[in-house]
Design an enzyme around this catalytic site. Structure first.
Site, PDB file in Angstrom:
ATOM      1  N   GLY A 245     -10.788  36.654  -9.901  1.00  0.00           N
ATOM      2  CA  GLY A 245      -9.524  36.070  -9.369  1.00  0.00           C
ATOM      3  C   GLY A 245      -9.197  34.785  -9.962  1.00  0.00           C
ATOM      4  O   GLY A 245      -8.195  34.721 -10.430  1.00  0.00           O
ATOM      5  N   ILE A 472     -15.486  38.233  -5.135  1.00  0.00           N
ATOM      6  CA  ILE A 472     -14.940  38.378  -6.274  1.00  0.00           C
ATOM      7  C   ILE A 472     -15.805  38.284  -7.425  1.00  0.00           C
ATOM      8  O   ILE A 472     -15.245  37.851  -8.611  1.00  0.00           O
ATOM      9  CB  ILE A 472     -13.627  37.280  -6.304  1.00  0.00           C
ATOM     10  CG1 ILE A 472     -14.520  35.933  -6.197  1.00  0.00           C
ATOM     11  CG2 ILE A 472     -12.824  37.505  -5.308  1.00  0.00           C
ATOM     12  CD1 ILE A 472     -13.373  34.553  -6.415  1.00  0.00           C
ATOM     13  N   THR A 474     -18.855  36.686  -7.176  1.00  0.00           N
ATOM     14  CA  THR A 474     -19.679  35.391  -6.982  1.00  0.00           C
ATOM     15  C   THR A 474     -20.903  35.649  -6.420  1.00  0.00           C
ATOM     16  O   THR A 474     -21.511  34.513  -6.234  1.00  0.00           O
ATOM     17  CB  THR A 474     -18.527  34.507  -6.292  1.00  0.00           C
ATOM     18  OG1 THR A 474     -17.811  35.033  -5.093  1.00  0.00           O
ATOM     19  CG2 THR A 474     -17.546  33.911  -7.356  1.00  0.00           C
ATOM     20  N   ARG A 619     -27.991  22.386  -1.243  1.00  0.00           N
ATOM     21  CA  ARG A 619     -28.916  23.366  -1.045  1.00  0.00           C
ATOM     22  C   ARG A 619     -28.539  24.628  -1.873  1.00  0.00           C
ATOM     23  O   ARG A 619     -27.176  25.257  -1.993  1.00  0.00           O
ATOM     24  CB  ARG A 619     -29.209  23.951   0.330  1.00  0.00           C
ATOM     25  CG  ARG A 619     -30.205  25.050   0.718  1.00  0.00           C
ATOM     26  CD  ARG A 619     -30.044  25.743   2.143  1.00  0.00           C
ATOM     27  NE  ARG A 619     -30.352  24.536   2.807  1.00  0.00           N
ATOM     28  CZ  ARG A 619     -31.519  24.348   3.371  1.00  0.00           C
ATOM     29  NH1 ARG A 619     -32.625  25.049   2.885  1.00  0.00           N
ATOM     30  NH2 ARG A 619     -31.818  23.516   4.187  1.00  0.00           N
ATOM     31  N   LEU A 621     -27.997  28.373  -2.419  1.00  0.00           N
ATOM     32  CA  LEU A 621     -28.635  29.690  -1.721  1.00  0.00           C
ATOM     33  C   LEU A 621     -28.838  30.803  -2.370  1.00  0.00           C
ATOM     34  O   LEU A 621     -29.742  31.560  -1.653  1.00  0.00           O
ATOM     35  CB  LEU A 621     -26.984  29.893  -0.929  1.00  0.00           C
ATOM     36  CG  LEU A 621     -26.533  28.788  -0.061  1.00  0.00           C
ATOM     37  CD1 LEU A 621     -24.942  29.182   0.336  1.00  0.00           C
ATOM     38  CD2 LEU A 621     -27.409  28.282   1.128  1.00  0.00           C
ATOM     39  N   LYS A 691     -23.111  23.104  -0.907  1.00  0.00           N
ATOM     40  CA  LYS A 691     -21.950  22.781  -1.105  1.00  0.00           C
ATOM     41  C   LYS A 691     -21.536  23.607  -2.295  1.00  0.00           C
ATOM     42  O   LYS A 691     -22.377  24.591  -2.777  1.00  0.00           O
ATOM     43  CB  LYS A 691     -21.940  21.286  -1.960  1.00  0.00           C
ATOM     44  CG  LYS A 691     -22.131  20.296  -0.922  1.00  0.00           C
ATOM     45  CD  LYS A 691     -21.937  18.643  -1.415  1.00  0.00           C
ATOM     46  CE  LYS A 691     -23.110  18.106  -2.130  1.00  0.00           C
ATOM     47  NZ  LYS A 691     -23.063  16.929  -2.502  1.00  0.00           N
ATOM     48  N   GLY A 692     -20.407  23.592  -3.011  1.00  0.00           N
ATOM     49  CA  GLY A 692     -19.844  24.624  -3.740  1.00  0.00           C
ATOM     50  C   GLY A 692     -20.539  24.426  -5.187  1.00  0.00           C
ATOM     51  O   GLY A 692     -20.446  23.291  -5.647  1.00  0.00           O
ATOM     52  N   GLU A 695     -16.865  25.921  -9.115  1.00  0.00           N
ATOM     53  CA  GLU A 695     -15.762  25.210 -10.017  1.00  0.00           C
ATOM     54  C   GLU A 695     -16.627  24.056 -10.684  1.00  0.00           C
ATOM     55  O   GLU A 695     -15.694  23.659 -11.696  1.00  0.00           O
ATOM     56  CB  GLU A 695     -14.677  24.844  -9.264  1.00  0.00           C
ATOM     57  CG  GLU A 695     -14.057  26.001  -8.789  1.00  0.00           C
ATOM     58  CD  GLU A 695     -12.869  25.610  -7.691  1.00  0.00           C
ATOM     59  OE1 GLU A 695     -11.703  26.142  -7.947  1.00  0.00           O
ATOM     60  OE2 GLU A 695     -13.136  25.211  -6.897  1.00  0.00           O
TER      61      GLU A 695
END
Length: 739
Positions: A245, A472, A474, A619, A621, A691-692, A695
């Protein structure tokens, strides 16, 4: 029963560290992987329905105006053609892009070349596309269309909330020992997901059932409702598999509305599958940017002034503008600062979020400027960055939730062999190739979104995770299964995760690097509620309960989970609510990118020889999917630096290179072996301390390549991508300066 958590501050309860199953954090393969590699995963374009017909978009051939006549009589006589749908709702919506609500009824009209204005419906896809191309349209064209953001006729706005000034930036710049004042440009870019946009709409008893290529289903449900004038509860959206996406599927796009309108009128299921050119021309783009970066520093390389001005573009009336300076506010320290943000109103395809909106282009340009400053100071680029890291957020004094930039820089430099870099350009040559190294900091804001999930525990020792979250590409299926397996003490094979259905609890959706942490936290909370009930049945406090391999363990007792369940399945929901945490601390992810390139002294070609990234994301995942995300971000950095550019025709604004033959994403030959290293980190301000990652890799990585090119051959290219013509011009100029 629902367990809620409002995210108001740091959480010192590190419950996940005490789990015993040992699956969380491991590189677990994707549960749906076999379906995808064998072609059995059903995407939207694969969906079939009894009586289904096909639609093809008709698009405007003017830049500004309105449709006066659709000359449909001729195409209605063509074989298989059933209808030409010219509902004004389609026209009103299609000019407004992927992430906003439709405008008022009187705003219908053409606002960019290529905008969808109608839909041809036929028995087959080929018949529909043929007829759509044959349909002629009469327009009332309006003058004054502006297609370029730097056109003097463009209306330029300054959104008040995006302007800021601290101290006396002009005086600080004048007093600085060393000054950098540069203009950088980045090109307009396309998300270009592998799966083109598609929708299949069917009305069942007054309720719309919609299969669609979407990233965030709950918000899309509201957007469809607003576009059609119906209630959200009368819409069910399904998207179990989405083929990428990168922002273009954050909200509904024109084919979604067109399919729904056509299905209602035809009283048959209607499928609208976009071609690649249609996906690139009718959904959304990343805005091009013009950035002026000013920096003042003292003799020791400490920044005294930071100035960052940006010009971006969008259609008239659109609220979104590329948040170029999003990370400029907090990445480096400087007492005097100025941010100026301008938006030019142009008649081009709508600009919206593309992977890592803001930092992807803003940090890239800023990190190029930092390299120029280091060069002017005669200072190591890594050392310059290290001495300008702030202790608290500049301007607000907020603490950082965690800060790992210094460690990312030093560890990345060590692993990459930065000490072997030559400070002066053109110091290393191999045959025709100049060889150089470059680096950049990586930074991305971190956030969480409201999310819900339901977890059911069955007597047979299996668990079911349900949420409308999307995958998507990920790794959502894997990560959510891992969280449930870890919390409930089950093998991965005993957990099933069902996603992509608005009949399920509403998740955060996929976007903004918030999906795994937000929806994962909802799964965690649901499992925590189940653990509490199991602990009560076991007769012990929940923190003392150990769950492993389908058994509960406490005080030398080991019993099957089914024994504690009272003969019935158990179910719980988790609900994560964003609170005040983001107001109390600056949350971000951190990293560093290092690149070695070769620049051909004869042809100007650039080859990335190796690249390394260090990442601090809290962390981890799933080690495997996290690494894949980091690799993808770095590859996007290569694309931004070297190949990617949407080209707009200056006459009417239409996109010239609207397919993957002409819009050049990096391919295997462009990408060397990439190294990814994650720093050990726990961020107590982040739910689950995670956290992310999606990006971060793109937020500055392109600058490492740009800076390496300069180190290799002495050429500074400030307009990206660095195509051969720009490098050759720089080489000629450099040769003239030397001789």
């Amino acid at each position: 029963m629902t367990r809620e958590m409002t995210h108001d501050g740091p959480d010192a309860d590190h419950r996940l560290d005490g789990m015993a199953q040992g699956v969380l954090g491991r590189g677990e393969p994707r549960p749906e992987g076999a379906l995808k590699v064998t072609g059995r995963a059903v995407y939207t374009g694969d969906q079939q329905a009894p009586g289904m017909v096909h639609g093809a978009l008709v698009r405007a051939t003017i830049t500004r105006g309105r449709v006066t006549t659709l000359n449909s009589a001729t195409v209605l006589e063509m074989p298989g053609v059933l209808a030409v749908i010219d509902d004004p709702r389609l026209v009103r919506f299609s000019g407004q892009g992927a992430t906003t609500k439709p405008p008022k009824a009187d705003a219908a009209g053409v606002v960019y070349h290529g905008q969808p204005i109608a839909l041809v419906v036929a028995e087959t896809l080929e018949q529909a596309r043929h007829a759509a191309l044959r349909l002629t349209v009469d327009y009332a064209e309006e003058p004054g269309a502006v297609t370029g953001p730097e056109d003097p006729a463009a209306e330029v706005e300054l959104p008040q909330k995006k302007q800021s000034e601290t101290g006396a930036p002009d005086a600080a710049l004048e007093a600085a020992d060393t000054v950098i004042d540069r203009i950088y440009r980045t090109a307009s870019m396309s998300s270009a997901p592998m799966e083109p946009h598609a929708s299949l709409a069917e009305w069942q008893g007054g309720k719309l059932v919609l299969h669609s290529t979407l990233q965030m289903l709950a918000s899309a449900q509201g957007q469809v409702a607003a576009a059609l004038g119906i209630e959200p509860e009368d819409i069910r959206i399904l998207a179990p598999h989405v083929g990428g996406g990168f922002g273009s599927k954050l909200g509904i796009s024109p084919e979604t509305v067109a399919a729904a309108i056509a299905a209602q009128q035809m009283r048959r299921p209607v499928s609208v599958v976009c071609t690649r050119p249609q996906s690139m021309e009718t959904t959304s783009r990343r805005s091009e940017t013009l950035q002026r970066i000013q920096m003042g520093a003292d003799d020791e390389g400490r920044l005294t002034m930071i100035g960052h001005e940006a010009l971006v573009s969008n259609l008239p009336g659109q609220k979104f503008s590329e948040p170029v300076q999003q990370a400029t506010h907090f990445t480096y320290e400087a007492a005097h600062r100025r941010v100026v943000h301008r938006v030019a109103r142009v008649h081009r395809l709508v600009a919206a979020s593309v992977r890592a909106p803001g930092e992807a282009v803003g940090a890239t340009a800023f990190e190029c400027a930092m390299d120029e400053l280091a060069d002017k100071l005669g200072l190591c680029p890594v050392a310059l960055r290290l001495r300008n890291i702030p202790k608290v957020e500049p301007g607000t004094g907020r603490p950082f939730s965690s800060h790992k930039l210094a460690e990312a820089l030093t560890e990345g430099a060590r692993r990459f062999g930065w000490e072997h870099r030559h400070a002066s350009p053109r110091a290393r040559r191999e045959g025709e190739w100049w060889i150089g190294m470059g680096m950049s900091s990586l930074v991305r804001v971190n956030t969480v979104m409201e999310a819900k999930a339901r977890v059911s525990l069955s007597l047979d020792g299996t668990a079911l995770v349900e949420t409308d979250m999307t995958d998507i590409g990920t790794g959502s299926y894997a990560i959510l299964s891992q969280i449930a397996a870890e919390m409930l003490g089950l093998p991965m094979g005993s957990v099933e995760t069902v996603l992509g259905d608005t009949d399920l609890p509403a998740s955060s959706g996929s976007g903004g690097s918030f999906g795994a942490a937000s929806t994962g936290s909802a799964v965690y909370l649901a499992c925590l509620e189940l653990r509490s009930r199991l602990a009560e049945a076991m007769g012990c406090p929940e923190p003392e309960l150990t769950l492993k391999d389908g058994h509960a363990i406490h005080d030398n007792r080991k019993v099957p989970l089914s024994t504690l369940m009272g003969g019935a399945a158990m179910q719980a929901e988790g609900h994560l609510i964003p609170g005040e945490a983001e107001d109390k601390a600056r949350q971000a992810t951190w990293g560093a990118a290092f690149a070695e390139v070769g620049v051909n002294a004869i042809t100007g070609e650039i080859r990335v020889r190796r690249m390394l990234g260090t990442f601090a994301i809290g962390r981890v995942l799933n080690a495997q999917t996290a690494r894949s995300q980091a690799l993808g971000g770095m590859i996007w950095g290569i694309g931004m630096a070297l190949t990617e550019e949407l080209v707009h025709d200056a006459r009417d604004g239409h996109i010239v290179n609207r397919d993957l033959a002409e819009y050049h994403v990096p391919v295997n030959a462009d990408v060397p072996a990439l190294e990814v290293h994650f720093l050990e980190e726990r961020d107590d301000w982040a739910p689950m301390q995670a956290k992310g990652i999606g990006e971060l890799g793109i937020c500055g990585a392109g600058a490492a390549i740009v800076n390496a090119v300069h180190n290799a051959c002495g050429v500074r290219v400030r307009s990206l991508p660095m195509t051969v013509d720009k490098v050759l011009a720089g080489l000629v100029e450099a040769e003239a300066d030397q001789g």
